[in-house]
Design an enzyme around this catalytic site. Sequence first.
Site, PDB file in Angstrom:
ATOM      1  N   HIS A  64      41.065  35.526  34.908  1.00  0.00           N
ATOM      2  CA  HIS A  64      40.701  35.579  36.331  1.00  0.00           C
ATOM      3  C   HIS A  64      41.975  35.531  37.146  1.00  0.00           C
ATOM      4  O   HIS A  64      43.042  35.244  36.614  1.00  0.00           O
ATOM      5  CB  HIS A  64      39.752  34.442  36.697  1.00  0.00           C
ATOM      6  CG  HIS A  64      40.258  33.090  36.333  1.00  0.00           C
ATOM      7  ND1 HIS A  64      40.234  32.597  35.032  1.00  0.00           N
ATOM      8  CD2 HIS A  64      40.827  32.114  37.078  1.00  0.00           C
ATOM      9  CE1 HIS A  64      40.756  31.386  35.015  1.00  0.00           C
ATOM     10  NE2 HIS A  64      41.129  31.067  36.248  1.00  0.00           N
ATOM     11  N   GLY A  65      41.854  35.809  38.420  1.00  0.00           N
ATOM     12  CA  GLY A  65      43.023  35.870  39.290  1.00  0.00           C
ATOM     13  C   GLY A  65      43.511  34.504  39.727  1.00  0.00           C
ATOM     14  O   GLY A  65      42.882  33.480  39.471  1.00  0.00           O
TER      15      GLY A  65
END
Length: 145
Positions: A64-65
């Site tokens: 994920h970011g």
Amino acid sequence: MSSQILKEENVVIGAALSSKEEAIRTVGNILVDQGYVETDYIASMMEREELTSTYMGNYIAIPHGTEDSKSQIKSSGLSIVQAPDGVDYGDGNKVKLLIGIAGKGDEHLEILSKIALVCSDADNVEKMLQATTKQELLAQFEEVK
């Protein structure tokens, strides 16, 4: 889990991945292609991985970011890539199931808790690793309310 967040188009079965970077790009590209995130989110996923591994154990990684990438998320979404032969995720870890996350606002916490529920059961993980169709894999998430 909402059908908008996780749908058949977001799942890849039987992927052959040569590296951790390719694996992260694969889950990231699904999020981009399905309209959940802007293209730059993939770079943020790579950056996040350099800060700390998203390997969770049990052959699972949840790329994920970074916190700074929230503005690149258009709507919450998940992507799932099953790689039966696994991919080297560093530190001797092999990943066979990648779950990419884009959570709008605080929704990522709810999404993560549902993923944790599904993935904490070794039987569910094994079913996802053995799945030969997208429907079989997605069925493990439908049982979690």
